[in-house]
Design an enzyme around this catalytic site. Structure first.
Site, PDB file in Angstrom:
ATOM      1  N   LEU A 104       0.828  -1.209   0.000  1.00 26.37           N
ATOM      2  CA  LEU A 104       0.000   0.000   0.000  1.00 26.37           C
ATOM      3  C   LEU A 104       0.858   1.253   0.000  1.00 26.37           C
ATOM      4  O   LEU A 104       0.458   2.288  -0.526  1.00 26.37           O
ATOM      5  CB  LEU A 104      -0.911   0.007   1.231  1.00 26.37           C
ATOM      6  CG  LEU A 104      -1.953  -1.122   1.328  1.00 26.37           C
ATOM      7  CD1 LEU A 104      -2.669  -1.061   2.658  1.00 26.37           C
ATOM      8  CD2 LEU A 104      -2.947  -1.017   0.193  1.00 26.37           C
ATOM      9  N   GLY A 105       2.025   1.180   0.620  1.00 21.01           N
ATOM     10  CA  GLY A 105       2.896   2.341   0.689  1.00 21.01           C
ATOM     11  C   GLY A 105       4.196   2.010   1.383  1.00 21.01           C
ATOM     12  O   GLY A 105       4.321   0.992   2.064  1.00 21.01           O
ATOM     13  N   GLN A 106       5.202   2.880   1.183  1.00 22.98           N
ATOM     14  CA  GLN A 106       6.516   2.687   1.791  1.00 22.98           C
ATOM     15  C   GLN A 106       7.020   4.018   2.322  1.00 22.98           C
ATOM     16  O   GLN A 106       6.677   5.073   1.791  1.00 22.98           O
ATOM     17  CB  GLN A 106       7.512   2.133   0.774  1.00 22.98           C
ATOM     18  CG  GLN A 106       7.109   0.787   0.183  1.00 22.98           C
ATOM     19  CD  GLN A 106       8.154   0.238  -0.758  1.00 22.98           C
ATOM     20  OE1 GLN A 106       9.247  -0.105  -0.342  1.00 22.98           O
ATOM     21  NE2 GLN A 106       7.820   0.166  -2.035  1.00 22.98           N
ATOM     22  N   GLY A 107       7.843   3.951   3.376  1.00 26.48           N
ATOM     23  CA  GLY A 107       8.379   5.162   3.965  1.00 26.48           C
ATOM     24  C   GLY A 107       9.596   4.884   4.814  1.00 26.48           C
ATOM     25  O   GLY A 107      10.134   3.777   4.824  1.00 26.48           O
ATOM     26  N   GLY A 108      10.042   5.906   5.529  1.00 31.99           N
ATOM     27  CA  GLY A 108      11.253   5.785   6.323  1.00 31.99           C
ATOM     28  C   GLY A 108      11.144   4.806   7.463  1.00 31.99           C
ATOM     29  O   GLY A 108      12.155   4.302   7.954  1.00 31.99           O
ATOM     30  N   LYS A 158       1.947  -3.255   8.771  1.00 29.01           N
ATOM     31  CA  LYS A 158       3.181  -2.498   8.588  1.00 29.01           C
ATOM     32  C   LYS A 158       4.376  -3.365   8.970  1.00 29.01           C
ATOM     33  O   LYS A 158       4.465  -3.853  10.091  1.00 29.01           O
ATOM     34  CB  LYS A 158       3.184  -1.228   9.432  1.00 29.01           C
ATOM     35  CG  LYS A 158       4.423  -0.360   9.164  1.00 29.01           C
ATOM     36  CD  LYS A 158       4.488   0.866  10.052  1.00 29.01           C
ATOM     37  CE  LYS A 158       5.139   0.554  11.373  1.00 29.01           C
ATOM     38  NZ  LYS A 158       5.431   1.739  12.172  1.00 29.01           N
ATOM     39  N   VAL A 210       4.027  -0.955   4.115  1.00 31.34           N
ATOM     40  CA  VAL A 210       2.672  -1.335   4.516  1.00 31.34           C
ATOM     41  C   VAL A 210       2.051  -2.230   3.450  1.00 31.34           C
ATOM     42  O   VAL A 210       2.122  -1.934   2.253  1.00 31.34           O
ATOM     43  CB  VAL A 210       1.790  -0.087   4.730  1.00 31.34           C
ATOM     44  CG1 VAL A 210       0.427  -0.486   5.275  1.00 31.34           C
ATOM     45  CG2 VAL A 210       2.473   0.874   5.684  1.00 31.34           C
ATOM     46  N   GLY A 250       9.056   1.943   7.383  1.00 35.13           N
ATOM     47  CA  GLY A 250       8.718   0.586   6.977  1.00 35.13           C
ATOM     48  C   GLY A 250       7.818   0.553   5.754  1.00 35.13           C
ATOM     49  O   GLY A 250       7.582   1.571   5.104  1.00 35.13           O
ATOM     50  N   ASP A 279       2.725  14.942  13.844  1.00 41.18           N
ATOM     51  CA  ASP A 279       2.807  15.006  12.383  1.00 41.18           C
ATOM     52  C   ASP A 279       1.409  15.119  11.777  1.00 41.18           C
ATOM     53  O   ASP A 279       1.036  14.365  10.881  1.00 41.18           O
ATOM     54  CB  ASP A 279       3.533  13.783  11.823  1.00 41.18           C
ATOM     55  CG  ASP A 279       4.049  14.012  10.401  1.00 41.18           C
ATOM     56  OD1 ASP A 279       4.048  15.185   9.956  1.00 41.18           O
ATOM     57  OD2 ASP A 279       4.441  13.052   9.735  1.00 41.18           O
TER      58      ASP A 279
END
Length: 707
Positions: free
Chosen positions: A389-393, A411, A397, A395, A508
């Site tokens: 579904l998504g990626q980031g700093g 996640k 998902v 981890g 955030d």
């Protein structure tokens, strides 16, 4: 015994023998055996610990299709092992560029010298030739500064003949190489003035002589040319060779050769690399019945056949049983290793600490909060990339479906610092107890894997940012919907700041971290690593982090995060809802890229209604819009002390919405439920605990995440 029975028994022996023999391995264990269509046998190899030394390193490029001999950066076309029966050395075919006399031949394609000095490689005298193309120019092949061989192509006229055998006339000549050539360069000596483009090259003899005539015009288009190198290992190498191999070679060569013994095939440079060849596969080898044996075979007739067949059957069955036993033993050891590894990960990720909390009498975390890795792997199709579904700093998902059919977001965190395990478990315990309709709920975690897995409820309709700023959105967002979403966000933040069992600072807040469920209700998301401080400190001191356009300027200067920092970020989101504009935009170059600054300046210049979204102006009353705008302006005050608390923000928004509906707009059933829930939340809190938790960084539950 009849012939038909003998044939059946013989077939059985052959099948058992084939089943008991595995295909010989050419590369070291756990090393790649191929790059593209080229087999890579040891001592060559791809990757660390897969090759003998730097001269044998192969780099596989262009999506694992192009093998390169890394030391001299030449493309590999083929690699062969020494062959005892054919009396051939080990050979490697590489592409070597031609050497041109000047840049007029092709600009930057002028070749350079090639050196194999210091290696166990030589240019094969048997398989290669030296050739030169041009007119009346002497091409001299030099090695380490001394002339070795030369070749002088001549032209009958002034031009190169298009089709001609390369025999010294008509613009092309060729000659043999010296015995142990390990490096070369080419010098050109023109005879009778400048002759134009001249070039020389080494080439595989069989490739070069593949036809009776050669198109000399197109010959240089084949650049580079296939060249054969003979290779071996250093004479002083201490090798643990296979039992069924031997070594030797030409004493004049700078290397030693290893061969599988007669009757064996495979790689002699590996322990167990030489395996028995079944000569009986050649049906013409025996006039009678062929019986294979290690390194050899027997031709038998009559009654001896039965004896050999029975021996073969017994040996085959024994080998089969041994393989079965070893396979079961391997599976058992592998399973034990997996169990031990899971236990190790569980302890390192804080599993014992979490278990203690679960087992304590005062603990109120459900045991269903702990998931096992097998179930989550099944839910995500073993974390298939199609489920991301998504990626980031923090981890990645994945979307998953549990055994009960529930859709969740999982996640896969990055490795956490062992010194922060207690904080991580504290976050899991706190988030699992948060129960608010406008906060994304943590369902549980899994600690058996190398990195922790967190399981959240799945939110299907993306983010508020997408809802507001997607140019493909066909239906404009109504003023009532914007006001309801703002009220839901404010109520959730008030709950986190003041009504939760332990006060929480989000750290955030942005439209990308506001998710929308199936009924487009707001869900506050993005809770990451927590920090606890005593309540009387009133702030959290951290390294400044956040998203440009939303960060509290006061926090940016002091690194001290307070509940009023969340209020500032909410103020930016409120302005987004009013104006429909992005928090940072290069379009506002003249007015200011920051939406907050642009909004404050417009308010001070009495130009509010010039920047408000057209849909808001169309549906909302000016006094309502002005009230929300003044509230946003107070939230964006540069002095945090002058900003209203989230409780006051939520109450004002609820009051504005009540006045809106009192003036004629009817609430539907869902809106009435939302208003009632906020009325309950906004009652004065009777007690606050002595800890404040600040969360940030991860966004683990977005259907389309923006990291």
């Amino acid at each position: 015994m009849s012939d038909s029975v003998l044939q059946i028994l013989f077939l059985l022996v052959s099948l058992l023998a084939q089943a008991s023999r595995a295909a010989p391995k050419l590369a070291r264990p756990n090393c790649a055996e191929r790059c593209g269509n080229v087999s890579i046998p040891f001592p060559f190899g791809i990757g660390a610990a897969c090759f003998q030394d730097d001269w044998y390193e192969i780099v596989c490029q262009q999506n694992n299709t192009l093998p390169i001999l890394n030391k001299i950066r030449l493309r590999v076309l083929d690699i062969s092992l020494p062959d005892y029966s054919a009396s051939t050395n080990g050979m490697i075919s590489v592409s070597v560029p031609a050497i041109y006399s000047n840049s007029s031949c092709g600009g930057d394609r002028v070749g350079g010298p090639v050196s194999l000095e210091g290696s166990q490689f030589v240019f094969s005298q048997t398989w290669n030739v030296f050739a030169s193309v041009g007119c009346n120019t002497l091409a001299i092949l030099n090695s380490t500064g001394s002339e070795v061989v030369s070749c002088r192509p001549k032209c009958a006229g002034t031009n190169i003949s298009q089709f001609s055998a390369c025999s010294g006339r008509n613009g092309c000549c060729q000659t043999s190489l010296p015995f142990d050539l390990q490096g070369f360069n080419v010098d050109f000596k023109e005879e009778g003035g400048h002759q134009g483009c001249q070039y020389a090259f080494l080439a595989n003899r069989s490739w070069f002589l593949r036809s009776d005539s050669i198109d000399l015009y197109d010959l240089r288009l084949n650049n580079p040319f296939p060249v054969v190198l003979e290779w071996g290992i250093a004479n002083n190498t201490n090798y643990a060779l296979d039992l069924n191999s031997t070594y030797g070679g030409d004493i004049e060569m700078p290397f030693m050769q290893c061969y599988c013994d007669r009757g064996y095939g495979g790689n002699p440079y590996l322990i167990g690399g030489c395996q028995d060849i079944n000569e009986c596969e050649d049906l013409r080898i025996c006039p009678g019945t062929c019986v294979n044996k290690p390194g050899d075979y027997d031709c038998v007739q009559g009654r001896k056949t039965v004896k050999f067949i029975l021996i073969g059957v017994g040996a085959g069955l024994g080998a089969l049983l041994l393989c079965l036993f070893l396979w079961r033993l391997y599976k058992y050891i592998k399973k034990r290793k997996q169990i031990n590894l899971k236990e190790k990960h569980f302890k390192r990720n804080g599993g014992l600490l979490l278990q203690r909390e679960l087992s304590s009498p005062e603990g109120n975390v459900e045991k269903s909060k702990l998931f096992n890795s097998k179930d989550l792997g099944k839910a995500t199709d073993n974390f298939n990339e199609d489920r991301i579904l998504g990626q980031g700093g923090q981890g990645t998902v994945y979307k998953g479906m549990l055994t009960d059919g529930k859709i969740v977001a999982i996640k896969k965190s990055k490795v956490i610092d062992e010194g922060k395990v207690e904080q991580f478990i504290n976050e899991v315990l706190i988030l699992s107890q948060i129960n608010h309709r406008n906060v994304v709920k943590l369902l549980g975690c899994c600690l058996e894997t190398e990195v922790p897995l967190l399981v959240y409820e799945f939110i299907p309709n993306g983010t508020l940012y997408q809802y507001l700023h997607d140019p493909n959105e066909e239906v404009p967002i109504s003023w009532d919907t914007r006001l309801r979403i703002a009220m839901e966000i404010a109520g959730a933040l008030f709950y986190l700041h003041s009504a939760a069992s332990i006060p929480i600072y989000h750290r955030d807040i942005k439209s990308n971290n506001i998710l929308l469920d199936e009924k487009y209700r707001a869900k506050v998301a993005d809770f990451g690593t927590s920090k606890s401080v005593s309540l009387d400190q009133t702030h959290v001191t951290t390294v400044v982090q956040g998203t440009a356009g939303y960060v509290d300027p006061e926090y940016f200067q002091s690194s001290q995060y307070t509940d009023k920092s969340d209020v500032y970020s909410f103020g930016v989101v409120l302005v987004e809802l009013l104006t429909g504009q992005k928090p940072i935009s290069s379009v506002r170059e003249r007015e200011g890229k920051s939406l907050a600054t642009y909004f404050i300046n417009s308010m001070e210049e009495n130009c509010l209604f010039d920047i408000v979204d057209a849909q808001v102006l169309k549906e909302g009353k000016k006094e309502e819009i002005a009230s929300v705008a003044n509230l946003a302006k107070r939230c964006l005050n540069l002095n945090g002390r002058n900003r209203p608390p989230m409780k006051e923000v939520a109450m004002e928004l609820e009051g504005i919405r009540k006045l809106q509906h009192a003036s004629g707009v009817q609430l539907n059933q869902e809106d009435r439920e939302a208003t009632q829930s906020y009325a309950a939340v906004l009652k004065p809190s009777t007690s606050l605990h002595a800890d404040v938790i600040a969360f940030s960084d991860a966004q683990p539950f977005l259907p389309i995440a923006t990291w």
